[in-house]
Motif scaffolding. Structure first.
Motif, PDB file in Angstrom:
ATOM      1  N   PRO A  38       1.123  -0.892   0.134  1.00 20.28           N
ATOM      2  CA  PRO A  38      -0.319  -0.268  -0.047  1.00 20.28           C
ATOM      3  C   PRO A  38       0.915   1.428  -0.100  1.00 20.28           C
ATOM      4  N   GLU A  39       0.603   2.270  -0.795  1.00 20.29           N
ATOM      5  CA  GLU A  39       1.343   3.002  -1.175  1.00 20.29           C
ATOM      6  C   GLU A  39       0.719   4.112   0.802  1.00 20.29           C
ATOM      7  N   GLN A  40      -0.233   4.188   0.722  1.00 24.80           N
ATOM      8  CA  GLN A  40      -0.405   4.846   2.528  1.00 24.80           C
ATOM      9  C   GLN A  40      -1.808   3.324   3.515  1.00 24.80           C
ATOM     10  N   SER A  41      -0.905   3.576   4.847  1.00 22.67           N
ATOM     11  CA  SER A  41      -2.014   2.792   5.583  1.00 22.67           C
ATOM     12  C   SER A  41      -2.831   3.649   6.396  1.00 22.67           C
ATOM     13  N   ILE A  42      -3.348   3.791   6.717  1.00 20.55           N
ATOM     14  CA  ILE A  42      -4.326   4.745   7.905  1.00 20.55           C
ATOM     15  C   ILE A  42      -4.940   3.147   8.769  1.00 20.55           C
ATOM     16  N   LEU A  43      -4.752   3.409  10.178  1.00 21.11           N
ATOM     17  CA  LEU A  43      -5.583   3.083  10.591  1.00 21.11           C
ATOM     18  C   LEU A  43      -6.061   4.392  12.025  1.00 21.11           C
ATOM     19  N   ASN A  44      -7.784   4.351  11.972  1.00 21.42           N
ATOM     20  CA  ASN A  44      -8.331   5.041  12.560  1.00 21.42           C
ATOM     21  C   ASN A  44      -9.069   4.488  14.467  1.00 21.42           C
ATOM     22  N   LEU A  45      -8.449   5.820  14.739  1.00 20.09           N
ATOM     23  CA  LEU A  45      -9.031   5.113  16.361  1.00 20.09           C
ATOM     24  C   LEU A  45     -10.341   5.326  16.939  1.00 20.09           C
ATOM     25  N   MET A  46     -10.623   4.630  18.151  1.00 17.42           N
ATOM     26  CA  MET A  46     -12.270   4.773  18.513  1.00 17.42           C
ATOM     27  C   MET A  46     -11.070   4.862  20.000  1.00 17.42           C
ATOM     28  N   TYR A  47     -11.553   5.828  21.309  1.00 21.06           N
ATOM     29  CA  TYR A  47     -11.336   5.140  22.653  1.00 21.06           C
ATOM     30  C   TYR A  47     -12.119   4.995  23.230  1.00 21.06           C
ATOM     31  N   LYS A  48     -12.000   4.152  24.224  1.00 21.58           N
ATOM     32  CA  LYS A  48     -12.572   3.583  25.545  1.00 21.58           C
ATOM     33  C   LYS A  48     -12.760   4.663  26.154  1.00 21.58           C
ATOM     34  N   THR A  49     -12.050   6.093  26.190  1.00 25.03           N
ATOM     35  CA  THR A  49     -11.402   7.031  27.314  1.00 25.03           C
ATOM     36  C   THR A  49     -12.239   8.579  26.375  1.00 25.03           C
ATOM     37  N   GLY A  50     -11.704   9.216  27.099  1.00 26.32           N
ATOM     38  CA  GLY A  50     -12.461  10.809  26.872  1.00 26.32           C
ATOM     39  C   GLY A  50     -10.858  10.957  25.998  1.00 26.32           C
ATOM     40  N   ARG A  51     -11.465  12.196  25.401  1.00 25.07           N
ATOM     41  CA  ARG A  51     -10.348  12.544  23.660  1.00 25.07           C
ATOM     42  C   ARG A  51      -8.941  13.080  24.399  1.00 25.07           C
ATOM     43  N   VAL A  52      -9.226  13.452  25.672  1.00 18.56           N
ATOM     44  CA  VAL A  52      -8.099  14.356  26.410  1.00 18.56           C
ATOM     45  C   VAL A  52      -7.185  13.928  26.715  1.00 18.56           C
ATOM     46  N   GLU A  53      -7.880  12.453  28.054  1.00 11.15           N
ATOM     47  CA  GLU A  53      -7.069  11.449  28.375  1.00 11.15           C
ATOM     48  C   GLU A  53      -6.580  10.234  27.349  1.00 11.15           C
ATOM     49  N   GLY A  54      -7.587   9.943  26.567  1.00 11.98           N
ATOM     50  CA  GLY A  54      -6.755   9.378  24.983  1.00 11.98           C
ATOM     51  C   GLY A  54      -5.762  10.423  24.502  1.00 11.98           C
ATOM     52  N   ASP A  55      -5.658  11.494  24.270  1.00  8.90           N
ATOM     53  CA  ASP A  55      -4.495  11.736  23.352  1.00  8.90           C
ATOM     54  C   ASP A  55      -3.241  11.154  24.055  1.00  8.90           C
ATOM     55  N   LYS A  56      -3.102  11.762  25.333  1.00  3.62           N
ATOM     56  CA  LYS A  56      -2.186  11.040  26.193  1.00  3.62           C
ATOM     57  C   LYS A  56      -1.843   9.342  26.215  1.00  3.62           C
ATOM     58  N   LEU A  57      -2.476   9.351  26.511  1.00  5.36           N
ATOM     59  CA  LEU A  57      -2.487   8.022  26.213  1.00  5.36           C
ATOM     60  C   LEU A  57      -1.735   7.289  24.528  1.00  5.36           C
ATOM     61  N   LEU A  58      -2.600   8.052  23.492  1.00  4.39           N
ATOM     62  CA  LEU A  58      -1.501   7.555  22.356  1.00  4.39           C
ATOM     63  C   LEU A  58      -0.301   7.904  22.487  1.00  4.39           C
ATOM     64  N   GLY A  59      -0.069   8.920  22.907  1.00  2.00           N
ATOM     65  CA  GLY A  59       1.220   9.222  22.569  1.00  2.00           C
ATOM     66  C   GLY A  59       2.588   8.504  24.219  1.00  2.00           C
ATOM     67  N   GLN A  60       2.055   8.082  24.591  1.00  2.73           N
ATOM     68  CA  GLN A  60       2.597   6.917  25.469  1.00  2.73           C
ATOM     69  C   GLN A  60       2.833   5.773  24.881  1.00  2.73           C
ATOM     70  N   MET A  61       1.448   5.203  23.279  1.00  4.89           N
ATOM     71  CA  MET A  61       1.638   3.927  23.158  1.00  4.89           C
ATOM     72  C   MET A  61       2.481   4.229  22.273  1.00  4.89           C
ATOM     73  N   LEU A  62       2.529   5.569  21.882  1.00  6.86           N
ATOM     74  CA  LEU A  62       3.774   5.190  20.023  1.00  6.86           C
ATOM     75  C   LEU A  62       4.843   5.776  20.503  1.00  6.86           C
ATOM     76  N   ALA A  63       5.102   5.968  22.269  1.00  8.02           N
ATOM     77  CA  ALA A  63       6.300   6.290  22.861  1.00  8.02           C
ATOM     78  C   ALA A  63       6.791   4.747  22.527  1.00  8.02           C
ATOM     79  N   GLU A  64       6.882   3.792  23.493  1.00  8.91           N
ATOM     80  CA  GLU A  64       6.341   2.424  23.836  1.00  8.91           C
ATOM     81  C   GLU A  64       7.007   1.679  22.427  1.00  8.91           C
ATOM     82  N   ALA A  65       5.930   1.799  21.198  1.00  7.92           N
ATOM     83  CA  ALA A  65       6.184   0.767  20.305  1.00  7.92           C
ATOM     84  C   ALA A  65       6.995   1.674  19.254  1.00  7.92           C
ATOM     85  N   SER A  66       7.503   2.500  19.400  1.00 10.72           N
ATOM     86  CA  SER A  66       8.782   3.270  18.446  1.00 10.72           C
ATOM     87  C   SER A  66       9.444   5.014  18.900  1.00 10.72           C
ATOM     88  N   PRO A  67      10.378   4.191  20.078  1.00  6.78           N
ATOM     89  CA  PRO A  67      11.136   5.318  20.940  1.00  6.78           C
ATOM     90  C   PRO A  67      11.133   6.039  20.078  1.00  6.78           C
TER      91      PRO A  67
END
Length: 730
Positions: free
Chosen positions: A533-562
């Motif tokens: 694929p030229e581009q892959s897009i993954l869209n997410l729906m949080y279990k939490t609120g968006r503000v808290e979810g954005d913080k967790l997303l940053g943590q998850m990406l930092a762990e997956a690709s430091p």
């Protein structure tokens, strides 16, 4: 004694200073109010939505453009003072004849300037403080945020900046006035009024040739601008700008002589009422002030263009906000895998050793990325869930979409087939050789189900079309017509007659145009042939609120690709890779950026447009009021030969209308051309119409410019009525 005389002069000349003073007050008020934006109480509410940085950026941009605004207001103050000094030459000559030395005359003028400046600063700052409080409510509306901590805030930074700029302007003005008065000779001061009374009318034939040339140059400028567009500030843009400026100056230089030549030959008009007097009055003024009229016209054009296009761009940032935030977050993998590298043995042998080493390292990285993706079946969700335990805490639902590029058909071929393009030449060129985007139907339906939208069925031999880009709407509708066919992956697919507008990701602007939704078997065949694929897009729906979810997303990406130190120093919390994640964009970020850009562009458009508008209107008003005072002897002659009140005031009204409306009419012509080009090049591509901003601009001009016109007419009328007194009949 000198101070008493200075204040008496101000009271006596209040009609001359009135428009100038009011404009200064508005200028100071607007200058303070917009420079106080970053200090307003709304900032405390914005911090809770992580938009304080965007808000600060708005304040910084307003501060940068305040330099331009200060220059415009400085020009207004210098010009107005120079104009008032010139028409008071006889008064200053009288002072010198009565024994006053030039230093004392300069001191009087300096005190007058200081007094008017001080009062305008005090009143303007008071009005600006009130206006700045109102701006916080406007800001809250633009950000759609409740104001729970409102309180009055005085911006010391804005106060000091305003004080410094205007004190500097008035100091320069005072020095300029002093030097001007000392430069004049007594004979020049005493004879100024008689010299100003002479008509200056140019040769009509020269004026005719110059007028035709001006129209031709302006037409050339318009055509150059329309051919070149306004996407880049290249040679074509500057050539069109230079032609527009030259044509405008030549138009006003020739206009009076040309108009007189035409009207004189229309006997039924020229000898009717006071048309002869009115025409000569206007012609004399235009001939002596054509430079200032040209500058006023260009400033008006800039004001109208900035306001109309600025408000249109501001709407573009919020017009698609709902479709741009349907998912809580979007992760994008730009799977380029060193596709632009050199792999041909002969070409590799021809390049340097350093380039070959670079190619080798790039190939190794690409192979590692591809191996990682293949290990997870190109499933970004599986990779992230395996790399970080935060995934289970964060993600409620997700849907991945892999976009492939067709090698069988390009967008250029489709545009040629159906006769529909984007309406933008440069965008057409960019798309012409680009393969059509292909999306598997099961992934598309999973994406639709993620946000509760209807799915689509294409069977094994059909296709549907998805489009959210206005520029591609006509092409998408033609391509989606039932029965249309297209060759993809070596197979001929037939349209099922379905056109969808499903957003594929969180984004500020709609970017999905004319994608084909094809059977999964087509995508499987492409994968079997080795396509990625030229581009892959993954869209997410949080279990939490968006503000808290954005913080967790940053943590998850930092762990997956430091992030390595170099990447972290650039402000990234994770290391972007071609796969699994190159970029992340959340709905909250879209909202903050859209609202922030809406705020910044709206304020800049209002700030620049309003100041330029009042400055140009004030210049015209001061000129016309001075002209009314200088022409009192002529009006007295008209009254003595039997012209009644109605005829004289009708002539005055015609003069004011022509003097205000002609520069506006030329500026509107320039604006229509420029805004039309900007709309075609930029704004319409974003799905926004300039009609509503244009109507808003018209309303602003009608109120502000119209108010100056009316005030000028009634003030001039009052000057004539007071001077003629009982000589006015009828």
């Amino acid at each position: 004694m000198l101070a008493k005389l200075a204040f008496r002069n101000i009271r006596r000349s209040v009609k001359d200073y009135g428009v100038y003073f009011v404009t200064l007050v508005f200028g100071v008020a607007v200058f303070y109010a917009f420079n106080s934006v970053s200090s307003q109480s709304i900032l405390f509410d914005l911090e809770d939505t992580a938009s304080a940085s965007v808000f600060d950026m708005t304040g910084q941009f307003l501060g940068m453009f305040s330099v331009l605004i200060a220059c415009v207001l400085g020009f207004l103050v210098l010009y107005a003072n120079g104009f008032l000094i010139r028409r008071r030459k006889q008064e200053f000559g009288t002072y010198l004849m009565l024994g006053m030395n030039p230093r004392s005359v300069s001191a009087i003028v300096l005190m007058e300037t200081a007094a008017v400046g001080l009062v305008s600063l005090v009143v303007g700052l008071a009005l600006g403080f009130a206006l700045s409080q109102g701006l916080s409510f406007v800001t809250a509306g633009l950000f759609n945020i409740q104001m729970t901590q409102y309180r009055f805030v005085f911006s010391l930074d804005a106060f000091m900046l305003t004080l410094m700029c205007f004190v500097l302007i008035f100091v320069v003005t005072g020095l300029f006035n002093t030097l001007s008065i000392r430069r004049y000779k007594l004979i020049d001061l005493l004879s100024a009024r008689s010299r100003n009374a002479r008509f200056r009318v140019r040769n009509p034939w020269i004026s005719l040739v110059a007028f035709v040339a001006a129209v031709g140059i302006l037409a050339w400028a318009y055509l150059t601008l329309m051919d070149n567009g306004l996407v880049y500030f290249d040679d074509g843009f500057w050539r069109a700008t230079a032609l527009m400026v030259l044509g405008t100056f030549l138009l006003f230089w020739s206009l009076a002589g040309f108009a007189i030549a035409v009207i004189e030959r229309t006997r039924g008009v020229y000898f009717r009422g006071l048309t002869m007097f009115t025409t000569r009055q206007i012609a004399s003024k235009v001939n002596t002030a054509f430079v200032s009229l040209s500058v006023v016209c260009i400033m008006l054009f800039f004001s109208l263009t900035v306001f109309s296009t600025g408000m249109g761009l501001a709407r573009a940032f919020t017009g698609n906000i709902e479709d741009g935030t349907v998912y809580d977050a979007t992760l994008t993998a730009n799977v380029y895998l060193n596709a632009g590298g050199t792999h041909d043995p002969e070409k590799l042998a021809a390049i340097s050793e350093e380039d070959r080493e670079y190619q080798r390292v790039a190939d190794e990285k690409a192979a590692a990325v591809e191996a990682d993706a293949e290990a997870y079946g190109w499933d970004i969700a599986a990779k992230l869930a395996d790399a970080s335990p935060v995934w289970g805490e964060l993600v409620g639902k997700s849907a991945q979409l892999d976009a492939f590029k067709s090698t069988d058909v390009t967008y250029g071929e489709l545009m040629d087939r159906y006769g529909h393009d984007t309406g933008n030449e440069k965008q057409n060129e960019a798309l012409h050789n680009q393969g059509v985007t292909l999306i598997g139907v099961s992934q598309f339906n999973a994406l639709a189900e993620l946000v509760g939208r209807p799915t689509v069925e294409v069977g094994e031999g059909g296709y549907a079309v998805n489009n959210t880009l206005d520029a591609m709407k006509a092409l998408s509708e033609a391509l989606a017509r039932k029965g249309e066919t297209v060759t993809v992956g070596g197979r001929v697919l037939e349209s099922v007659g379905e056109l969808r507008s499903q957003p594929l990701e969180d984004t500020t602007f709609a970017a999905s145009g004319a994608e084909l939704i094809v059977p999964d078997s087509v995508i499987d065949a492409l994968r079997a042939q080795g396509a990625v694929p030229e581009q892959s897009i993954l869209n997410l729906m949080y279990k939490t609120g968006r503000v808290e979810g954005d913080k967790l997303l940053g943590q998850m990406l930092a762990e997956a690709s430091p992030a390595n130190p170099e990447v972290a120093a650039s402000g990234w919390t994770f290391s972007p890779k071609p796969w699994p994640a190159t970029l992340s964009f959340t709905a909250e970020e879209v909202l903050v950026q859209s609202s922030g850009m809406n705020l910044m562009i709206s304020y800049l458009a209002l700030y620049i447009g309003f100041v330029f508008l009042i400055a140009t209107a004030a210049v015209l008003a001061i000129q016309q009021l001075s002209e009314a005072s200088d022409s009192l002897a002529r009006y007295q002659v008209l009254a003595e030969i039997g012209c009644d009140r109605r005829m004289i005031f009708r002539s005055l009204r015609a003069q004011v209308l022509v003097y205000f409306l002609v520069p506006l009419a030329v500026a509107v012509c320039h604006t229509v051309c420029a805004v039309g080009v900007i709309s075609d090049s930029v704004i319409s591509q974003l799905g926004v119409s300039v009609l509503e901003p244009a109507l808003m601009t018209g309303a602003l001009v009608a109120v502000v410019y119209g108010a100056y016109l009316l005030v000028t007419y009634f003030a001039s009328k009052g000057i004539i009525r007071a001077a003629l007194g009982k000589k006015l009949v009828g």
